[in-house]
Design an enzyme around this catalytic site. Structure first.
Site, PDB file in Angstrom:
ATOM      1  N   VAL A  63     -45.728 114.324   2.343  1.00  0.00           N
ATOM      2  CA  VAL A  63     -46.856 113.391   2.329  1.00  0.00           C
ATOM      3  C   VAL A  63     -47.107 112.796   3.721  1.00  0.00           C
ATOM      4  CG1 VAL A  63     -46.580 112.809  -0.113  1.00  0.00           C
ATOM      5  CG2 VAL A  63     -45.325 111.491   1.595  1.00  0.00           C
ATOM      6  N   ASP A 112     -35.915 110.525   1.206  1.00  0.00           N
ATOM      7  CA  ASP A 112     -35.992 111.935   0.822  1.00  0.00           C
ATOM      8  C   ASP A 112     -34.570 112.428   0.529  1.00  0.00           C
ATOM      9  OD1 ASP A 112     -36.794 114.541   0.502  1.00  0.00           O
ATOM     10  OD2 ASP A 112     -37.154 114.932   2.618  1.00  0.00           O
ATOM     11  N   ARG A 167     -50.554 109.069  11.082  1.00  0.00           N
ATOM     12  CA  ARG A 167     -49.976 107.786  10.664  1.00  0.00           C
ATOM     13  C   ARG A 167     -51.065 106.756  10.410  1.00  0.00           C
ATOM     14  NH1 ARG A 167     -44.357 107.817  11.750  1.00  0.00           N
ATOM     15  NH2 ARG A 167     -43.713 109.029  13.560  1.00  0.00           N
ATOM     16  N   ASP A 177     -46.089 110.507   9.200  1.00  0.00           N
ATOM     17  CA  ASP A 177     -46.702 111.461  10.128  1.00  0.00           C
ATOM     18  C   ASP A 177     -46.434 112.915   9.770  1.00  0.00           C
ATOM     19  OD1 ASP A 177     -43.880 111.399  10.783  1.00  0.00           O
ATOM     20  OD2 ASP A 177     -44.405 112.492  12.604  1.00  0.00           O
TER      21      ASP A 177
HETATM   22  P1  5GP Z   1     -34.186 111.330   4.650  1.00  0.00           P
HETATM   23  O1  5GP Z   1     -33.093 111.016   5.637  1.00  0.00           O
HETATM   24  O2  5GP Z   1     -34.139 110.448   3.413  1.00  0.00           O
HETATM   25  O3  5GP Z   1     -34.215 112.787   4.306  1.00  0.00           O
HETATM   26  O4  5GP Z   1     -35.545 111.128   5.361  1.00  0.00           O
HETATM   27  C1  5GP Z   1     -35.997 109.944   5.791  1.00  0.00           C
HETATM   28  C2  5GP Z   1     -37.149 110.116   6.772  1.00  0.00           C
HETATM   29  O5  5GP Z   1     -37.709 111.419   6.761  1.00  0.00           O
HETATM   30  C3  5GP Z   1     -38.268 109.199   6.382  1.00  0.00           C
HETATM   31  O6  5GP Z   1     -38.091 107.912   6.919  1.00  0.00           O
HETATM   32  C4  5GP Z   1     -39.477 109.917   6.927  1.00  0.00           C
HETATM   33  O7  5GP Z   1     -39.675 109.554   8.263  1.00  0.00           O
HETATM   34  C5  5GP Z   1     -39.102 111.380   6.861  1.00  0.00           C
HETATM   35  N1  5GP Z   1     -39.704 112.021   5.660  1.00  0.00           N
HETATM   36  C6  5GP Z   1     -39.100 112.389   4.517  1.00  0.00           C
HETATM   37  N2  5GP Z   1     -39.974 112.913   3.645  1.00  0.00           N
HETATM   38  C7  5GP Z   1     -41.177 112.864   4.258  1.00  0.00           C
HETATM   39  C8  5GP Z   1     -42.513 113.229   3.860  1.00  0.00           C
HETATM   40  O8  5GP Z   1     -42.810 113.712   2.766  1.00  0.00           O
HETATM   41  N3  5GP Z   1     -43.499 112.999   4.792  1.00  0.00           N
HETATM   42  C9  5GP Z   1     -43.250 112.459   6.016  1.00  0.00           C
HETATM   43  N4  5GP Z   1     -44.296 112.289   6.822  1.00  0.00           N
HETATM   44  N5  5GP Z   1     -42.018 112.098   6.417  1.00  0.00           N
HETATM   45  C10 5GP Z   1     -40.999 112.291   5.538  1.00  0.00           C
END
Ligand code: 5GP
Length: 175
Positions: free
Chosen positions: A153, A103, A165, A159
């Protein structure tokens, strides 16, 4: 189906996920022939993807896991912590990080820096979902299942506050 109507819509069915993951498995297996890669799963979101992907890998490989924490509810806190570290040294190993979704990229940016300092021979990222709209750090996953819009999502390992999950498909969370 979930007990509660939490989905706006289904994004990827069980069959679509299986088909794409088989393709990823073939691609990764071809790239790592003779290299005995180490697949590092990022708990807990990776669990379904990891288990299904690894069954599509046809080269000798080993498995390890890390647990990182950066999220609460539906928004990133921006702070990453290692809750569980690797059991083995990765010095000289070809590492493939297996992640559910990228993300902001902050989690993987932290992880790449952390693993690079341990002397791996190579490190690549394989993520099931890529959500490029929110990117805050530069990360470049080599293997990507699907690109998704800027929506939250759930399912197939992902989750909302530790629930959902277990759904066998991926859907958009209904706020
Ligand atoms: P980042 O550090 O890239 O922002 O986020 C990574 C983590 O955030 C992912 O491994 C996931 O656990 C959580 N995450 C990011 N976007 C989503 C989403 O749309 N749904 C869910 N359930 N978790 C997300």
């Amino acid at each position: 189906m979930s007990d509660t109507p939490v989905l706006q819509r289904i994004l990827y069915s069980k069959e679509q996920l299986a088909e794409r993951i088989a393709e990823l498995g073939r691609e990764i297996s071809a790239d790592y022939r003779g290299k005995q890669p180490l697949f590092v799963g990022i708990l807990r979101g990776c669990i379904m993807f990891y288990a299904d992907l690894l069954r599509e890998i046809s080269v000798d490989c080993t498995m390890d896991f890390m647990c990182l924490s950066s999220y609460s509810g539906t928004s990133s806190t921006g702070e990453v912590r290692t809750m569980l570290d690797l059991r083995e040294s990765i010095k000289g190993r070809h590492v493939v990080i297996v992640e559910d979704i990228v993300d902001t990229g902050l989690t993987l940016d932290y992880l790449m820096k952390n693993l690079q300092s341990r002397g791996a021979a190579s490190i690549e990222i394989c993520c099931l979902l890529d959500k490029p709209a929110n990117r805050k750090a530069e990360v470049h996953p080599k293997y990507i299942g699907f690109q998704v819009e800027n929506e939250f999502v759930i399912g197939y390992g992902l989750d909302y506050d530790e629930l959902y999950r277990n759904l066998p498909y991926i859907g958009v969370f209904k706020k």
